[in-house]
Design a protein around this motif. Sequence first.
Motif, PDB file in Angstrom:
ATOM      1  N   PHE A   9     -15.460  -5.120  -0.674  1.00  0.00           N
ATOM      2  CA  PHE A   9     -15.652  -3.795  -0.093  1.00  0.00           C
ATOM      3  C   PHE A   9     -14.503  -2.880  -0.494  1.00  0.00           C
ATOM      4  O   PHE A   9     -13.364  -3.322  -0.648  1.00  0.00           O
ATOM      5  N   ARG A  10     -14.807  -1.585  -0.605  1.00  0.00           N
ATOM      6  CA  ARG A  10     -13.791  -0.591  -0.953  1.00  0.00           C
ATOM      7  C   ARG A  10     -13.474   0.259   0.274  1.00  0.00           C
ATOM      8  O   ARG A  10     -14.363   0.861   0.863  1.00  0.00           O
ATOM      9  N   VAL A  55     -16.943 -15.551   6.974  1.00  0.00           N
ATOM     10  CA  VAL A  55     -17.264 -14.883   5.710  1.00  0.00           C
ATOM     11  C   VAL A  55     -15.971 -14.389   5.070  1.00  0.00           C
ATOM     12  O   VAL A  55     -15.149 -13.742   5.726  1.00  0.00           O
ATOM     13  N   LYS A  56     -15.767 -14.694   3.802  1.00  0.00           N
ATOM     14  CA  LYS A  56     -14.575 -14.228   3.088  1.00  0.00           C
ATOM     15  C   LYS A  56     -14.852 -12.866   2.457  1.00  0.00           C
ATOM     16  O   LYS A  56     -15.746 -12.719   1.630  1.00  0.00           O
ATOM     17  N   VAL A  57     -14.081 -11.892   2.902  1.00  0.00           N
ATOM     18  CA  VAL A  57     -14.258 -10.513   2.443  1.00  0.00           C
ATOM     19  C   VAL A  57     -13.013 -10.070   1.677  1.00  0.00           C
ATOM     20  O   VAL A  57     -11.903 -10.141   2.187  1.00  0.00           O
ATOM     21  N   ARG A  58     -13.215  -9.623   0.470  1.00  0.00           N
ATOM     22  CA  ARG A  58     -12.135  -9.071  -0.347  1.00  0.00           C
ATOM     23  C   ARG A  58     -12.171  -7.561  -0.183  1.00  0.00           C
ATOM     24  O   ARG A  58     -13.189  -6.920  -0.457  1.00  0.00           O
ATOM     25  N   VAL A  59     -11.061  -6.972   0.274  1.00  0.00           N
ATOM     26  CA  VAL A  59     -11.023  -5.521   0.434  1.00  0.00           C
ATOM     27  C   VAL A  59     -10.113  -4.912  -0.630  1.00  0.00           C
ATOM     28  O   VAL A  59      -9.005  -5.383  -0.878  1.00  0.00           O
ATOM     29  N   GLN A  60     -10.624  -3.887  -1.265  1.00  0.00           N
ATOM     30  CA  GLN A  60      -9.881  -3.100  -2.243  1.00  0.00           C
ATOM     31  C   GLN A  60      -9.541  -1.788  -1.539  1.00  0.00           C
ATOM     32  O   GLN A  60     -10.431  -0.977  -1.257  1.00  0.00           O
ATOM     33  N   ILE A  61      -8.266  -1.589  -1.204  1.00  0.00           N
ATOM     34  CA  ILE A  61      -7.867  -0.462  -0.361  1.00  0.00           C
ATOM     35  C   ILE A  61      -7.180   0.593  -1.211  1.00  0.00           C
ATOM     36  O   ILE A  61      -6.123   0.351  -1.794  1.00  0.00           O
ATOM     37  N   TRP A  62      -7.789   1.771  -1.256  1.00  0.00           N
ATOM     38  CA  TRP A  62      -7.274   2.864  -2.071  1.00  0.00           C
ATOM     39  C   TRP A  62      -6.384   3.753  -1.220  1.00  0.00           C
ATOM     40  O   TRP A  62      -6.781   4.243  -0.169  1.00  0.00           O
ATOM     41  N   ARG A  79     -17.134   8.896  -2.824  1.00  0.00           N
ATOM     42  CA  ARG A  79     -18.508   8.401  -2.897  1.00  0.00           C
ATOM     43  C   ARG A  79     -18.568   6.880  -2.974  1.00  0.00           C
ATOM     44  O   ARG A  79     -19.515   6.266  -2.484  1.00  0.00           O
ATOM     45  N   ARG A  80     -17.559   6.262  -3.563  1.00  0.00           N
ATOM     46  CA  ARG A  80     -17.575   4.804  -3.754  1.00  0.00           C
ATOM     47  C   ARG A  80     -17.057   4.052  -2.535  1.00  0.00           C
ATOM     48  O   ARG A  80     -17.206   2.835  -2.442  1.00  0.00           O
ATOM     49  N   ALA A  81     -16.446   4.774  -1.593  1.00  0.00           N
ATOM     50  CA  ALA A  81     -15.848   4.101  -0.434  1.00  0.00           C
ATOM     51  C   ALA A  81     -16.918   3.664   0.557  1.00  0.00           C
ATOM     52  O   ALA A  81     -17.877   4.389   0.819  1.00  0.00           O
ATOM     53  N   GLN A  82     -16.733   2.469   1.105  1.00  0.00           N
ATOM     54  CA  GLN A  82     -17.619   1.978   2.168  1.00  0.00           C
ATOM     55  C   GLN A  82     -16.966   2.073   3.536  1.00  0.00           C
ATOM     56  O   GLN A  82     -17.638   2.013   4.558  1.00  0.00           O
ATOM     57  N   GLY A  83     -15.639   2.228   3.540  1.00  0.00           N
ATOM     58  CA  GLY A  83     -14.911   2.409   4.780  1.00  0.00           C
ATOM     59  C   GLY A  83     -13.770   3.387   4.559  1.00  0.00           C
ATOM     60  O   GLY A  83     -13.144   3.380   3.496  1.00  0.00           O
TER      61      GLY A  83
END
Length: 212
Positions: A9-10, A55-62, A79-83
């Motif tokens: 997730f981004r 659940v293993k979640v990889r977060v890419q934090i901008w 637009r690409r962010a989910q959170g």
Amino acid sequence: MAKQYDFLFRLLMLGDSGVGKTCMLRRFTESEFDPSHISTIGVDFKMKTLEIDGVKVRVQIWDTAGQERYQTITKQYYRRAQGIIFVYDITNEPSFLHIAKWISDVEEYASDKVQRILVGNKSDEEPMRRVTKTEGSKLAGRYGMDFFETSASSSSNICESFTHVTELVLQDHKRDVDNLLGSLDDYLDKVTLEEEKGRQDNEENSQKTCAC
């Protein structure tokens, strides 16, 4: 090599320059705090893997620059962010007042489904506070967001805030999957009924032909 996570997730951090976005991110991803870092130029990001309900979640934090001159660049990432994590500094009232502007940008450029939380950072600097916790909570409620006060210096609520927005994104993703599977089941049921009806019609036509 086996994949080390189930979902990617981004997340995007937004707020004025100097509110502590980079310090929050470094505290969360590296367990470090360095108040002397230089302001972010444009956009930077870091990664971290969380385990949520097995659940293993990889977060890419901008981490985005808060200065006006970089906002044309950072808006490309909305637009690409989910959170999205909106951040203000509790000792800096203008940074709190500007949250409405950041929210307006997100409503214009980001997905309608993006998950959002509001964070008041630098809660360790209580003697210099200019924005009350009640004011922060009311603002979050006005926009339907959950609210946290954090301190990158003491690490207070840092993990909790990042984890919470990730949980919201994961829950939304699961709802999308469930809805997709539900629609697929409905479609397959409809196809099955149509096939059965088609076979019945063929059998009836065949019997009529034989009777003649």
